[in-house]
Design a protein around this motif. Structure first.
Motif, PDB file in Angstrom:
ATOM      1  N   LEU A 188       0.792   8.709  -7.880  1.00 31.09           N
ATOM      2  CA  LEU A 188       0.199   7.621  -8.653  1.00 31.09           C
ATOM      3  C   LEU A 188      -1.300   7.452  -8.416  1.00 31.09           C
ATOM      4  CD1 LEU A 188       3.028   4.969  -8.292  1.00 31.09           C
ATOM      5  CD2 LEU A 188       2.281   6.052 -10.427  1.00 31.09           C
ATOM      6  N   LYS A 189      -1.826   8.016  -7.343  1.00 27.46           N
ATOM      7  CA  LYS A 189      -3.245   7.806  -7.021  1.00 27.46           C
ATOM      8  C   LYS A 189      -4.198   8.236  -8.137  1.00 27.46           C
ATOM      9  CE  LYS A 189      -2.951   7.643  -1.997  1.00 27.46           C
ATOM     10  NZ  LYS A 189      -3.280   8.309  -0.719  1.00 27.46           N
ATOM     11  N   PRO A 190      -4.068   9.446  -8.692  1.00 25.35           N
ATOM     12  CA  PRO A 190      -4.995   9.801  -9.774  1.00 25.35           C
ATOM     13  C   PRO A 190      -4.815   8.939 -11.021  1.00 25.35           C
ATOM     14  CG  PRO A 190      -3.378  11.559  -9.424  1.00 25.35           C
ATOM     15  CD  PRO A 190      -3.210  10.575  -8.313  1.00 25.35           C
ATOM     16  N   ILE A 191      -3.601   8.472 -11.265  1.00 23.51           N
ATOM     17  CA  ILE A 191      -3.354   7.583 -12.399  1.00 23.51           C
ATOM     18  C   ILE A 191      -4.088   6.262 -12.175  1.00 23.51           C
ATOM     19  CG2 ILE A 191      -1.582   6.246 -13.620  1.00 23.51           C
ATOM     20  CD1 ILE A 191       0.356   8.606 -13.053  1.00 23.51           C
ATOM     21  N   TYR A 195      -6.301   0.453  -4.204  1.00 23.91           N
ATOM     22  CA  TYR A 195      -7.363   1.293  -3.663  1.00 23.91           C
ATOM     23  C   TYR A 195      -8.185   1.957  -4.750  1.00 23.91           C
ATOM     24  CZ  TYR A 195      -6.178   0.573   1.194  1.00 23.91           C
ATOM     25  OH  TYR A 195      -5.986  -0.007   2.429  1.00 23.91           O
ATOM     26  N   ALA A 196      -7.602   2.183  -5.920  1.00 29.49           N
ATOM     27  CA  ALA A 196      -8.365   2.775  -7.025  1.00 29.49           C
ATOM     28  C   ALA A 196      -9.520   1.866  -7.421  1.00 29.49           C
ATOM     29  CB  ALA A 196      -7.444   3.026  -8.212  1.00 29.49           C
ATOM     30  N   MET A 197      -9.236   0.573  -7.598  1.00 29.58           N
ATOM     31  CA  MET A 197     -10.305  -0.356  -7.970  1.00 29.58           C
ATOM     32  C   MET A 197     -11.307  -0.514  -6.837  1.00 29.58           C
ATOM     33  SD  MET A 197      -8.511  -3.342 -10.259  1.00 29.58           S
ATOM     34  CE  MET A 197      -7.250  -3.769  -9.050  1.00 29.58           C
ATOM     35  N   ILE A 248      -8.271  -8.250   0.019  1.00 21.46           N
ATOM     36  CA  ILE A 248      -7.055  -7.589  -0.445  1.00 21.46           C
ATOM     37  C   ILE A 248      -6.929  -7.808  -1.955  1.00 21.46           C
ATOM     38  CG2 ILE A 248      -5.561  -9.593  -0.062  1.00 21.46           C
ATOM     39  CD1 ILE A 248      -3.443  -7.559   0.994  1.00 21.46           C
ATOM     40  N   VAL A 249      -6.368  -6.827  -2.651  1.00 18.15           N
ATOM     41  CA  VAL A 249      -6.165  -6.962  -4.097  1.00 18.15           C
ATOM     42  C   VAL A 249      -4.851  -7.716  -4.306  1.00 18.15           C
ATOM     43  CG1 VAL A 249      -5.942  -5.749  -6.295  1.00 18.15           C
ATOM     44  CG2 VAL A 249      -7.359  -4.763  -4.476  1.00 18.15           C
ATOM     45  N   PRO A 250      -4.897  -8.913  -4.895  1.00 18.44           N
ATOM     46  CA  PRO A 250      -3.656  -9.673  -5.072  1.00 18.44           C
ATOM     47  C   PRO A 250      -2.728  -8.964  -6.052  1.00 18.44           C
ATOM     48  CG  PRO A 250      -5.406 -10.686  -6.331  1.00 18.44           C
ATOM     49  CD  PRO A 250      -6.042  -9.589  -5.518  1.00 18.44           C
TER      50      PRO A 250
END
Length: 196
Positions: A54-57, A103-105, A119-121
């Motif tokens: 999912l990381k590259p997505i 982590y992508a954002m 942290i990203v909620p």
């Protein structure tokens, strides 16, 4: 492993909330990718490996969202993520999005000089096609900045199917339009612990 069927992007500008118009409208955006759920219909004990796929997505979605919002990286002050799991899946399939989505954002913004210690909620649910999800938004560098506590509703018409997932990223350019309930101001952020 994850085949994308649809991508929906939503961008909105908020000019006022029945009060005086701010100098700059608030822009909020969300991107939702509808994809196959490789674990639908069965229980599988080990699923953590799927996060790598999912990381590259996640990174592609973050780039697409920022491009759609058409603002400089430095304008992004809020972010959040979410997942809607089709009825043949389980909540944990939505949890796979925590690392790749968040982590992508953070990576995209950090590479462009935006500190992202907070942290990203996140939120997630199992739902039928066209289920809506309120995706939480908080300040990218300090979770206690009360003016940036917000949410954006995301719904993909007709998705997810029972064997699909909808993974969502969201960003905003600032605080609620008429934020005035006190708390830590963004100008007072220390930026060390992701909280203050």
């Amino acid at each position: 492993m994850f085949e994308i069927r649809r991508v929906l992007t939503h961008v909105e500008d908020i000019f006022h909330e029945f009060g005086p118009a701010p100098a700059q409208p608030l822009r909020r955006g969300a991107i939702a990718a509808v994809m196959t759920n490789p674990f639908a219909g069965r229980y599988e004990a080990k699923i953590e490996h799927a996060m790598e796929a999912l990381k590259p997505i996640g990174f592609d979605m973050a780039q697409r969202l920022l491009a759609a919002m058409a603002v400089p990286h430095a304008s992004i002050e809020g972010y959040g993520k979410g997942a809607i799991v089709g009825s043949r899946g389980e909540l944990e399939h939505g949890a796979l999005w925590h690392v790749p989505g968040g982590y992508a954002m953070r990576e995209l913004l950090e590479k462009n000089g935006v500190p992202t210690n907070a942290i990203v909620p996140s939120t997630k649910k199992v739902g039928a096609p066209s289920t809506a999800l309120d995706v939480p938004l908080t300040h990218v560098n300090a979770s206690y900045v009360r003016s940036h506590f917000d949410a954006i509703e995301v719904r993909v018409p007709g998705a997810p199917a029972a064997d699909e997932l909808v993974y969502i990223l969201a960003m905003s350019t600032g605080q609620r339009v008429h934020a005035r309930v006190g708390g830590l101001a963004k100008e007072a952020i220390v930026g060390k612990d992701g909280l203050r």
